[in-house]
Design an enzyme around this catalytic site. Sequence first.
Site, PDB file in Angstrom:
ATOM      1  N   CYS A 131      14.571  -9.332  -6.057  1.00  0.00           N
ATOM      2  CA  CYS A 131      15.055 -10.717  -6.033  1.00  0.00           C
ATOM      3  C   CYS A 131      13.926 -11.728  -6.244  1.00  0.00           C
ATOM      4  O   CYS A 131      14.096 -12.712  -6.981  1.00  0.00           O
ATOM      5  CB  CYS A 131      15.773 -10.997  -4.715  1.00  0.00           C
ATOM      6  SG  CYS A 131      14.827 -10.561  -3.228  1.00  0.00           S
ATOM      7  N   HIS A 247      15.689 -17.850  -1.506  1.00  0.00           N
ATOM      8  CA  HIS A 247      14.229 -17.725  -1.481  1.00  0.00           C
ATOM      9  C   HIS A 247      13.604 -18.898  -2.228  1.00  0.00           C
ATOM     10  O   HIS A 247      14.185 -19.445  -3.165  1.00  0.00           O
ATOM     11  CB  HIS A 247      13.783 -16.440  -2.177  1.00  0.00           C
ATOM     12  CG  HIS A 247      14.175 -15.181  -1.474  1.00  0.00           C
ATOM     13  ND1 HIS A 247      14.739 -15.147  -0.214  1.00  0.00           N
ATOM     14  CD2 HIS A 247      14.066 -13.878  -1.870  1.00  0.00           C
ATOM     15  CE1 HIS A 247      14.963 -13.879   0.132  1.00  0.00           C
ATOM     16  NE2 HIS A 247      14.571 -13.104  -0.859  1.00  0.00           N
TER      17      HIS A 247
END
Length: 349
Positions: A131, A247
């Site tokens: 990710c 994130h």
Amino acid sequence: MPMSNGLHIAVLGATGAVGAEILALFEKRNFPIEELSLLASERSAGKRLAFRGEQVEVRLVTPDAFQGIDVAFFSAGASRSREFAPHALQAGAIVIDNSSAFRMDPHVPLVIPEINFDAIADARLIANPNCSAIIMLMAVAPLRALGQIERLIVSTYQSASGGGAAVMQELLEETQATLQDSQNGRRPQKLLPHPYAFNLFSHNTPINEHGYNEEEWKVIEESRKIMGMPDLRINVTCVRVPVLRAHSESITVEFAHPAPREQAVRETLSRASGIRVVDDRAANHFPMPSEASGSDDVLVGRIRQDVSNPNAICLFASGDQLLKGAALNALQIAERLVASGRPTGISAP
């Protein structure tokens, strides 16, 4: 579960955080499904999940569970992928794997559709990248049009969603417990090695012989593979922060020659698919995980020349780890395959 005309789809890890996002995206993006098989371990088998107005039972994954499947989405961890991907491939399915099991296998394409979809060619096992690598490269890859990239320096600020639903729940419970009992400092039992609420710490993965944790090493190796730049110099520091979802990353891009002008960087990123530029200096408004959560796009801003290096540009990016960082990227791979006429015999919608 029979449905409208389309593909026979399996989702392994259907009850996890990424699996739930994949199911939601099937509905949101009207992915063509004729039959849906939801698969999981013994712990989750027998549960029922809502999908397109019906309840679909989750079945125990077995070696023969992939018979007749066109595309199988795997999101149940590396060990499950290694165990069951060969059975799915033998049954004739295309496997899009969200684990780390095959990412660095030289025979398995590691794909971000906006960057290197052509790497798939005729492969039937396709790896979904880490990710943090996806979010970083979505911001960095378009800048190759402005000059040769020599080095990347990256710090990540990774949310609880990277650890799955259980870690997200732990952050909620620990935050609540800390606020309610701040004097005694009581905490619920933790999955993570350090207090999470009102704290941050180095990403909770093992440290290798180079002094990098596993997450940092994944970003380094996977970025080189995806970009087709095996000698790319890249330094990464990954940190877990008490954010529930999405994130963020601080990125310095060093070019071989004097860096492009800030306006050229903004214009290039504004034209890039899957990017939304958030860069309002007057309002001090830049990418934030609270705004990236639930968004398909990666938000990019804080675009500025590096005053310490005339060859460098600095950026800040935020992206939803469960969407573009995982489920959405996997589904975009499948959508592009369908549009290109694969799986064989299945026509594009």
